[in-house]
Design a protein around this motif. Structure first.
Motif, mmCIF file in Angstrom:
data_model
loop_
_atom_site.group_PDB
_atom_site.id
_atom_site.type_symbol
_atom_site.label_atom_id
_atom_site.label_comp_id
_atom_site.label_asym_id
_atom_site.label_seq_id
_atom_site.Cartn_x
_atom_site.Cartn_y
_atom_site.Cartn_z
ATOM 1 N N ALA A 87 39.482 90.240 -16.959
ATOM 2 C CA ALA A 87 38.801 89.539 -15.865
ATOM 3 C C ALA A 87 38.008 90.521 -15.005
ATOM 4 C CB ALA A 87 39.823 88.787 -15.018
ATOM 5 N N ASP A 88 38.592 91.670 -14.686
ATOM 6 C CA ASP A 88 37.886 92.660 -13.867
ATOM 7 C C ASP A 88 36.698 93.256 -14.617
ATOM 8 O OD1 ASP A 88 39.479 92.361 -11.639
ATOM 9 O OD2 ASP A 88 40.924 93.880 -12.271
ATOM 10 N N LEU A 89 36.837 93.443 -15.911
ATOM 11 C CA LEU A 89 35.741 94.028 -16.690
ATOM 12 C C LEU A 89 34.551 93.078 -16.778
ATOM 13 C CD1 LEU A 89 37.744 95.755 -19.562
ATOM 14 C CD2 LEU A 89 36.497 96.869 -17.708
ATOM 15 N N ARG A 90 34.822 91.779 -16.897
ATOM 16 C CA ARG A 90 33.702 90.825 -16.922
ATOM 17 C C ARG A 90 32.943 90.847 -15.596
ATOM 18 N NH1 ARG A 90 37.476 87.467 -19.702
ATOM 19 N NH2 ARG A 90 38.005 86.442 -17.750
ATOM 20 N N ALA A 91 33.678 90.890 -14.496
ATOM 21 C CA ALA A 91 33.024 90.932 -13.184
ATOM 22 C C ALA A 91 32.275 92.246 -12.989
ATOM 23 C CB ALA A 91 34.057 90.735 -12.082
ATOM 24 N N ALA A 92 32.885 93.362 -13.403
ATOM 25 C CA ALA A 92 32.219 94.663 -13.282
ATOM 26 C C ALA A 92 30.927 94.680 -14.084
ATOM 27 C CB ALA A 92 33.154 95.771 -13.761
ATOM 28 N N ARG A 93 30.963 94.089 -15.256
ATOM 29 C CA ARG A 93 29.771 94.032 -16.111
ATOM 30 C C ARG A 93 28.646 93.266 -15.426
ATOM 31 N NH1 ARG A 93 27.143 91.393 -20.188
ATOM 32 N NH2 ARG A 93 26.903 92.501 -22.175
ATOM 33 N N LEU A 149 32.388 99.877 -9.816
ATOM 34 C CA LEU A 149 33.299 101.004 -10.024
ATOM 35 C C LEU A 149 34.722 100.645 -9.575
ATOM 36 C CD1 LEU A 149 33.630 103.957 -10.871
ATOM 37 C CD2 LEU A 149 33.031 104.619 -8.538
ATOM 38 N N GLU A 150 34.847 99.931 -8.473
ATOM 39 C CA GLU A 150 36.170 99.502 -8.005
ATOM 40 C C GLU A 150 36.850 98.609 -9.041
ATOM 41 O OE1 GLU A 150 35.362 97.555 -4.362
ATOM 42 O OE2 GLU A 150 34.920 99.389 -3.238
ATOM 43 N N LEU A 151 36.096 97.685 -9.634
ATOM 44 C CA LEU A 151 36.669 96.776 -10.621
ATOM 45 C C LEU A 151 37.074 97.517 -11.892
ATOM 46 C CD1 LEU A 151 34.149 93.846 -10.130
ATOM 47 C CD2 LEU A 151 36.585 93.737 -9.671
ATOM 48 N N VAL A 152 36.252 98.477 -12.311
ATOM 49 C CA VAL A 152 36.587 99.262 -13.510
ATOM 50 C C VAL A 152 37.861 100.065 -13.265
ATOM 51 C CG1 VAL A 152 35.835 101.191 -14.952
ATOM 52 C CG2 VAL A 152 34.246 99.346 -14.419
ATOM 53 N N ARG A 153 38.001 100.622 -12.072
ATOM 54 C CA ARG A 153 39.219 101.375 -11.773
ATOM 55 C C ARG A 153 40.452 100.481 -11.735
ATOM 56 N NH1 ARG A 153 36.577 105.433 -7.189
ATOM 57 N NH2 ARG A 153 35.895 107.041 -8.684
ATOM 58 N N LYS A 154 40.286 99.248 -11.239
ATOM 59 C CA LYS A 154 41.403 98.298 -11.286
ATOM 60 C C LYS A 154 41.788 97.991 -12.728
ATOM 61 C CE LYS A 154 41.510 94.616 -8.850
ATOM 62 N NZ LYS A 154 41.050 93.339 -8.228
ATOM 63 N N ALA A 155 40.767 97.780 -13.582
ATOM 64 C CA ALA A 155 41.038 97.497 -14.999
ATOM 65 C C ALA A 155 41.735 98.685 -15.649
ATOM 66 C CB ALA A 155 39.731 97.177 -15.723
ATOM 67 N N ARG A 156 41.282 99.887 -15.301
ATOM 68 C CA ARG A 156 41.901 101.092 -15.880
ATOM 69 C C ARG A 156 43.367 101.192 -15.458
ATOM 70 N NH1 ARG A 156 39.993 107.300 -14.652
ATOM 71 N NH2 ARG A 156 41.479 108.337 -16.026
ATOM 72 N N ALA A 157 43.661 100.872 -14.203
ATOM 73 C CA ALA A 157 45.049 100.925 -13.727
ATOM 74 C C ALA A 157 45.908 99.897 -14.467
ATOM 75 C CB ALA A 157 45.089 100.664 -12.223
ATOM 76 N N ASP A 158 45.356 98.695 -14.695
ATOM 77 C CA ASP A 158 46.108 97.676 -15.428
ATOM 78 C C ASP A 158 46.409 98.129 -16.851
ATOM 79 O OD1 ASP A 158 46.609 95.608 -13.612
ATOM 80 O OD2 ASP A 158 44.571 94.846 -13.778
ATOM 81 N N VAL A 159 45.400 98.689 -17.519
ATOM 82 C CA VAL A 159 45.605 99.144 -18.894
ATOM 83 C C VAL A 159 46.603 100.297 -18.934
ATOM 84 C CG1 VAL A 159 44.473 100.234 -20.867
ATOM 85 C CG2 VAL A 159 43.342 98.361 -19.671
#
Length: 329
Positions: free
Chosen positions: A68-74, A133-143
């Motif tokens: 979900a965060d990656l789609r929004a970041a994109r 960048l904030e959303l990508v970092r959230k996605a990275r933390a989840d992964v």
């Protein structure tokens, strides 16, 4: 003496016979079977199968949050119209797409397409990059915090590598955005007529897309190209509602193609009217004129398509008439 022994023996035998329990009485005959049909016990209800959850929905919630965060970041990375930058946002989008593919290939999928994300506001280009960048970092933390198992360990390694590369690209974009002078224009939403025109143009565009069963000679791409050009003119003038091309009312697949063309023609006329007859200011006059020209060209292309359909229908009617005449002989 002999008589005494005989008497005692006789008394002992008599006592034995008297104290012995009487023999058990024989069991009576079984009861007769009941008359009429015998009620059968009710069968236990068959348990209904539970619908399967989406792939990975219960086992991998962290990866679903990341998707979900990656789609929004994109979506934030897609450059708004009119912004000229040296940095290529497609590099970061490419890395995000690779991450999404890695997660989905591991059968961890929420079934949503790339356009399924919260509405994207229209901050400055640098603000969009920072939010991405904030959303990508959230996605990275989840992964990174996802459950560590043998089957997901390789996925985690690949996804984290793509996300690290994405962060590096976005940070480079943020530095480049500091030198960008964004065009000054009216705020999105200040011109509702243009927003209405964009909605009608997206709807008309979807109607022109040929269904798989439609057999037509006319190339619908002629009209679609003109609609896309009109949309670009409106967006270049900073009159953008931020909606993707796929946002339009649902298209009924059962509608005949000729009826789709007629509806598209009506929508194009409404769009041209909205662009021509509403807010008139010198800043948007040139853009408005070019947008209307493209809409009129699209109308012309659709009119040709309707004419082709009528010609084909007349030929089909004549063939049917000839077949009926032959059959009547």
């Amino acid at each position: 003496m002999h008589r005494l022994l005989i008497a005692l023996s006789f008394v002992a035998c008599t006592a034995t016979v008297r104290t012995a329990p009487p023999p058990a009485s024989p069991a009576g005959p079984p009861p007769p079977p009941p008359s009429g049909p015998v009620a059968q016990p009710a069968a236990a209800p068959t348990p209904q199968p539970m619908p399967p959850p989406p792939a990975g929905a219960s086992r991998h919630p962290a990866y679903l949050h990341a998707l979900a965060d990656l789609r929004a970041a994109r979506a934030f990375l897609e450059r708004p119209a009119g912004v000229v930058v040296k940095w290529d946002e497609k590099k970061a989008i490419y890395e995000i797409d690779l991450t999404i593919r890695e997660i989905k290939e591991a059968s961890i999928d929420d079934g949503k397409d790339l356009n399924d994300h919260p509405p994207i506001d229209q901050p400055t280009w640098g603000g969009r990059l920072t939010h991405s960048l904030e959303l990508v970092r959230k996605a990275r933390a989840d992964v990174n915090e996802a459950e560590d198992s043998p089957e997901s360990r390789q996925l985690k390694t690949k996804a984290l590598k793509h996300l690290e590369t994405t962060e590096a690209f976005i940070q480079a974009g943020i530095e480049d955005a500091k030198t960008v002078k964004e065009p000054v224009g009216p705020k999105p939403g200040a011109h509702p007529a243009y927003a209405a025109a964009l909605g009608n143009l997206r709807h008309a565009r979807a109607l022109l897309e040929r269904p798989s069963v439609a057999d037509v000679k006319w190339d619908e791409q002629n009209g679609i190209r003109e609609i896309d050009a009109a949309i670009k003119e409106i967006r270049d003038a900073r009159m953008d509602d931020g909606a993707p091309l796929t946002e339009h009312p649902p298209i009924d697949s059962k509608i005949a193609y000729r009826d789709r063309l007629r509806e598209a023609m009506k929508l194009l006329g409404d769009a041209a009217k909205d662009i021509e007859e509403r807010e008139d200011n010198s800043w948007a006059k040139g853009d408005r004129h070019r947008a209307v020209e493209h809409v009129r060209s699209a109308e012309h292309a659709v009119r040709e398509a309707i004419g082709d359909r009528k010609a084909d229908e007349r030929k089909e009617e004549k063939r049917e008439e000839k077949a009926e005449k032959k059959g009547g002989r």
